[in-house]
Design an enzyme around this catalytic site. Structure first.
Site, PDB file in Angstrom:
ATOM      1  CB  CYS A  50      -0.905   0.020   1.226  1.00 17.49           C
ATOM      2  SG  CYS A  50      -2.262  -1.155   1.140  1.00 17.49           S
ATOM      3  CD  GLU A  52      -2.591   3.996   2.868  1.00 16.34           C
ATOM      4  OE1 GLU A  52      -2.081   3.275   1.983  1.00 16.34           O
ATOM      5  OE2 GLU A  52      -3.809   4.134   3.014  1.00 16.34           O
TER       6      GLU A  52
HETATM    7  N1  THU Z   1      -4.318   0.497  -1.494  1.00 18.38           N
HETATM    8  C1  THU Z   1      -3.473   1.420  -0.953  1.00 18.38           C
HETATM    9  O1  THU Z   1      -2.352   1.622  -1.433  1.00 18.38           O
HETATM   10  N2  THU Z   1      -3.905   2.117   0.128  1.00 18.38           N
HETATM   11  C2  THU Z   1      -5.150   2.042   0.657  1.00 18.38           C
HETATM   12  O2  THU Z   1      -5.455   2.760   1.601  1.00 18.38           O
HETATM   13  C3  THU Z   1      -6.122   1.084   0.110  1.00 18.38           C
HETATM   14  C4  THU Z   1      -5.601   0.173  -0.948  1.00 18.38           C
HETATM   15  C5  THU Z   1      -3.876  -0.211  -2.700  1.00 18.38           C
HETATM   16  C6  THU Z   1      -3.409  -1.634  -2.512  1.00 18.38           C
HETATM   17  C7  THU Z   1      -3.624  -2.214  -3.891  1.00 18.38           C
HETATM   18  O3  THU Z   1      -2.507  -1.912  -4.722  1.00 18.38           O
HETATM   19  C8  THU Z   1      -4.833  -1.443  -4.428  1.00 18.38           C
HETATM   20  O4  THU Z   1      -4.931  -0.269  -3.626  1.00 18.38           O
HETATM   21  C9  THU Z   1      -6.136  -2.186  -4.368  1.00 18.38           C
HETATM   22  O5  THU Z   1      -6.326  -2.756  -3.127  1.00 18.38           O
END
Ligand code: THU
Length: 130
Positions: A50, A52
């Site tokens: 993610c 974050e």
């Molecule tokens: N994702 C994030 O990077 N941050 C979030 O807060 C929610 C989800 C990303 C992970 C993955 O690459 C995509 O979004 C779908 O889940």
């Protein structure tokens, strides 16, 4: 550059060929430095890492350990909230009252605290009897 502008800039670098969902995150640390992260997916683990988590990793690599504020941006109808694992990671490096600002590309935003996002968080004190 504002923290929102930093998050918007790094969101463009997201590597999300599987979900097609690009996320950017920017942290202002206790020292005032800004750290950025975007989501990075791969074929074996399409959920990837993610944004974050990427911003937190950049902060730690940069020698800071305290989040003062974080902005998360994605192209969603409603502001995108951090996943469960990221909430625990945020709690590790942010005080409960630290603001998590979630923004869309349309200009909508939602602000919550780390404590709002992870009520009843597991903490080191739970292991006091160990
Ligand atoms: N994702 C994030 O990077 N941050 C979030 O807060 C929610 C989800 C990303 C992970 C993955 O690459 C995509 O979004 C779908 O889940």
């Amino acid at each position: 550059m504002s923290l929102l502008e930093a998050a918007l800039a790094v969101q463009k670098n997201a590597y999300a060929p599987y979900s097609k969902f690009r996320v950017g995150a920017a942290i202002r640390s206790g020292s005032g430095a800004v750290y950025r992260g975007c989501n990075v997916e791969n074929v074996a683990y399409p959920e990837g890492t993610c944004a974050e988590a990427g911003a937190i990793a950049a902060m730690i690599a940069g020698g800071d350990t305290a989040i003062a504020e974080i902005v998360v941006v994605a192209d969603s109808a409603e502001p995108t909230t951090p996943c469960g694992g990221c909430r625990q990671k945020l709690k590790e490096f942010a005080a409960p009252e630290v603001k998590v600002i979630m923004a869309t590309l349309d200009g909508a935003s939602l602000t919550m605290t780390v404590a709002d996002l992870l009520p009843g968080a597991f903490s080191a004190s739970h292991m006091d009897r160990a």
